[in-house]
Design a protein around this motif. Structure first.
Motif, short mmCIF file in Angstrom:
data_model
loop_
_atom_site.label_atom_id
_atom_site.label_comp_id
_atom_site.label_asym_id
_atom_site.label_seq_id
_atom_site.Cartn_x
_atom_site.Cartn_y
_atom_site.Cartn_z
N LEU A 15 -32.06 -4.35 -45.47
CA LEU A 15 -31.16 -3.29 -45.30
C LEU A 15 -30.72 -2.69 -46.64
O LEU A 15 -30.73 -1.35 -46.86
N VAL A 16 -30.50 -3.48 -47.76
CA VAL A 16 -30.50 -3.02 -48.97
C VAL A 16 -31.53 -2.31 -49.66
O VAL A 16 -31.26 -1.02 -50.21
N ARG A 17 -32.74 -2.48 -49.07
CA ARG A 17 -34.05 -1.68 -49.42
C ARG A 17 -33.89 -0.17 -48.80
O ARG A 17 -34.44 0.58 -49.46
N VAL A 18 -33.22 -0.11 -47.64
CA VAL A 18 -33.20 1.15 -47.07
C VAL A 18 -31.79 1.58 -47.06
O VAL A 18 -31.38 2.66 -46.25
N ALA A 19 -31.12 1.30 -47.95
CA ALA A 19 -29.59 1.95 -47.95
C ALA A 19 -29.42 3.33 -47.86
O ALA A 19 -28.44 3.84 -47.13
N ALA A 20 -30.21 3.98 -48.56
CA ALA A 20 -29.97 5.49 -48.77
C ALA A 20 -30.20 6.07 -47.46
O ALA A 20 -29.77 7.22 -47.32
N GLU A 21 -30.84 5.48 -46.46
CA GLU A 21 -31.10 6.18 -45.02
C GLU A 21 -30.07 5.18 -43.92
O GLU A 21 -30.43 5.54 -42.90
N THR A 22 -29.44 4.49 -44.38
CA THR A 22 -28.58 3.50 -43.65
C THR A 22 -27.25 4.26 -43.19
O THR A 22 -26.47 4.88 -44.01
N ILE A 23 -26.87 3.94 -41.84
CA ILE A 23 -25.55 4.40 -41.46
C ILE A 23 -24.81 3.00 -41.44
O ILE A 23 -25.33 2.08 -40.87
N VAL A 24 -23.60 3.15 -42.01
CA VAL A 24 -22.61 2.00 -41.95
C VAL A 24 -21.56 2.43 -40.95
O VAL A 24 -20.66 3.19 -41.05
N GLY A 25 -21.31 1.58 -39.63
CA GLY A 25 -20.56 1.76 -38.56
C GLY A 25 -19.32 0.60 -38.85
O GLY A 25 -19.94 -0.61 -38.97
N LEU A 26 -18.10 1.12 -38.73
CA LEU A 26 -16.89 -0.02 -38.53
C LEU A 26 -15.95 0.26 -37.88
O LEU A 26 -15.56 1.49 -37.12
N ASP A 27 -15.60 -0.56 -37.12
CA ASP A 27 -14.18 -0.78 -36.54
C ASP A 27 -13.15 -0.78 -37.27
O ASP A 27 -13.26 -0.51 -38.39
N PHE A 28 -11.89 -0.27 -36.72
CA PHE A 28 -10.79 -0.11 -37.57
C PHE A 28 -10.01 -1.32 -37.42
O PHE A 28 -9.90 -2.14 -38.35
N ASP A 29 -9.34 -1.77 -36.20
CA ASP A 29 -8.33 -2.74 -36.11
C ASP A 29 -9.20 -4.12 -36.31
O ASP A 29 -10.04 -4.34 -35.47
N GLY A 30 -8.47 -4.85 -37.19
CA GLY A 30 -9.26 -6.21 -37.43
C GLY A 30 -10.47 -6.20 -38.35
O GLY A 30 -11.06 -7.20 -38.86
N LEU A 55 -19.13 3.24 -51.52
CA LEU A 55 -20.23 2.95 -50.47
C LEU A 55 -20.96 4.15 -50.13
O LEU A 55 -22.24 4.36 -50.03
N ALA A 56 -20.24 5.27 -49.98
CA ALA A 56 -20.62 6.67 -49.38
C ALA A 56 -21.74 7.08 -50.39
O ALA A 56 -22.91 7.81 -49.85
N SER A 57 -21.67 6.75 -51.62
CA SER A 57 -22.62 7.32 -52.37
C SER A 57 -24.06 6.67 -52.55
O SER A 57 -24.90 7.00 -53.20
N LEU A 268 -17.99 -7.39 -48.74
CA LEU A 268 -19.43 -7.18 -48.18
C LEU A 268 -19.70 -5.80 -48.42
O LEU A 268 -20.91 -5.64 -49.04
N LEU A 269 -19.10 -4.86 -48.22
CA LEU A 269 -19.54 -3.23 -48.59
C LEU A 269 -19.60 -3.14 -50.01
O LEU A 269 -20.35 -2.42 -50.32
N ARG A 270 -18.55 -3.77 -50.76
CA ARG A 270 -18.81 -3.29 -52.10
C ARG A 270 -20.06 -4.19 -52.78
O ARG A 270 -20.79 -3.41 -53.64
N GLN A 271 -20.48 -5.19 -52.29
CA GLN A 271 -21.43 -5.89 -52.78
C GLN A 271 -22.79 -5.07 -52.19
O GLN A 271 -23.94 -4.97 -52.77
N LEU A 272 -22.97 -4.68 -51.06
CA LEU A 272 -24.14 -3.69 -50.61
C LEU A 272 -24.32 -2.60 -51.44
O LEU A 272 -25.02 -2.10 -51.77
N ALA A 273 -23.04 -1.86 -51.85
CA ALA A 273 -23.09 -0.78 -52.61
C ALA A 273 -23.65 -1.12 -53.95
O ALA A 273 -24.35 -0.30 -54.37
N ALA A 274 -23.12 -2.26 -54.56
CA ALA A 274 -23.54 -2.56 -55.81
C ALA A 274 -25.11 -2.88 -55.93
O ALA A 274 -25.95 -2.53 -56.64
N ASP A 275 -25.73 -3.50 -54.80
CA ASP A 275 -27.02 -3.92 -54.65
C ASP A 275 -28.02 -3.02 -54.35
O ASP A 275 -28.97 -2.77 -54.90
N ALA A 276 -27.40 -1.77 -53.63
CA ALA A 276 -28.25 -0.54 -53.79
C ALA A 276 -28.46 -0.07 -54.86
O ALA A 276 -29.34 0.60 -55.30
N ARG A 277 -27.23 0.15 -55.47
CA ARG A 277 -27.17 0.83 -56.78
C ARG A 277 -28.25 0.18 -57.56
O ARG A 277 -29.12 0.87 -58.48
#
Length: 281
Positions: A15-30, A55-57, A268-277
């Motif tokens: 997923l990191v390798r295709v991060a620029a084409e990835t959609i991140v879906g998130l629930d709200f509560d919990g 992450l959006a970047s 996890l999302l912070r790590q994903l953004a850092a690894d993709a960058r």
């Protein structure tokens, strides 16, 4: 974060390798906000705005998919301000409320949704009598306009009350052509035909996604997990994240990664953004 298997770690790397084409879906509560007794007090984690903007970047888009009314999630999360910042940076934040019945985005900055289902008003008129009969008159009833949620968290034995109410609510809902969505000590009653899984499918189709991550915490996210599993079988890089807690672990067996609550999700999302960058550098 804790990978549930070696395959989960491999899926994260893919997923990191295709991060620029990835959609991140998130629930709200919990997932983005902690679970609290009063749903109106479930404010988003204070670090979420900064993490989502970062992450959006690195990804194609972020989508918050919740059973809450869209306006409530926007207000409790400060997501309108976050979305505006993401939109101004040329990226997209979507918010789907009421399991996908309502939609807001950082491009079209207004909530769009349908009228309440026909049988909902009749269901709500009969609900108090059912709650009294089942010794649950003190259950918190949350009117979401397009749906109604019956919370057992404030009752003396929330789990027993939930188990007692669920089959009766299913029966009453069916008589009014409605469906139930069980969650963590809550039963939501709404119209059929729209659920989080359909939102996932539409996002992938509309945005031509090259990858999909979904993070959720309870039974209301199962249909989204099912949709992401189907995408994986079709060859799309995916990652399923369970935001587990001491009182809810229904999705652990289905997840590729298990984290503890909103803090774990944001880490996890912070790590994903850092690894993709780093991979792009």
């Amino acid at each position: 974060m804790e990978f549930t298997s070696a395959a989960g770690e491999q899926k994260y790397a893919a997923l990191v390798r295709v991060a620029a084409e990835t959609i991140v879906g998130l629930d709200f509560d919990g997932t983005l906000s902690p679970i609290v007794d009063d749903p109106a007090a479930a404010h988003i984690h204070p670090d979420a705005g900064e993490v989502l903007l970062e992450l959006a970047s690195q990804v194609a888009a972020i989508a918050v998919i919740t059973g809450r009314p869209a306006r409530a999630a926007l207000d409790l999360g400060g997501l309108e301000e976050v979305g505006n910042a993401i939109g101004d940076a040329g990226k997209e934040l979507y918010l789907f409320g009421q399991y996908g019945n309502e939609r807001w985005s950082s491009t079209n900055r207004r909530v769009i949704g349908p009228r309440p289902p026909v049988g909902l008003a009749s269901f709500e008129r009969e609900l108090p009598r059912l709650l009294r009969r089942l010794d649950a008159a003190a259950a918190h009833v949350e009117d979401k306009v397009l749906s109604v949620a019956i919370h057992t968290r404030r009752l003396p034995d929330p789990e027993a009350a939930f188990a007692r109410l669920l089959p009766e609510l299913e029966s009453l809902a069916a008589r009014h052509d409605l469906v139930v969505e069980p969650g963590r000590n809550v039963v939501e009653v709404r119209s059929a035909g729209v659920h989080k899984g359909l939102v996932v499918e539409r996002l992938v189709e509309d945005l031509h996604a090259g990858g999909f991550l979904f993070a959720g915490d309870d039974l209301g996210d199962l249909e989204a997990f099912d949709a992401v599993d189907a995408l994986a079988k079709d060859g799309l890089p995916t990652l399923l994240v369970c935001s587990a807690s001491d009182e809810e672990s229904a999705l652990v067996a289905r997840a590729d990664v298990v984290v503890h609550g909103p803090e774990g999700v944001l880490a996890l999302l912070r790590q994903l953004a850092a690894d993709a960058r780093d991979l792009r550098a």
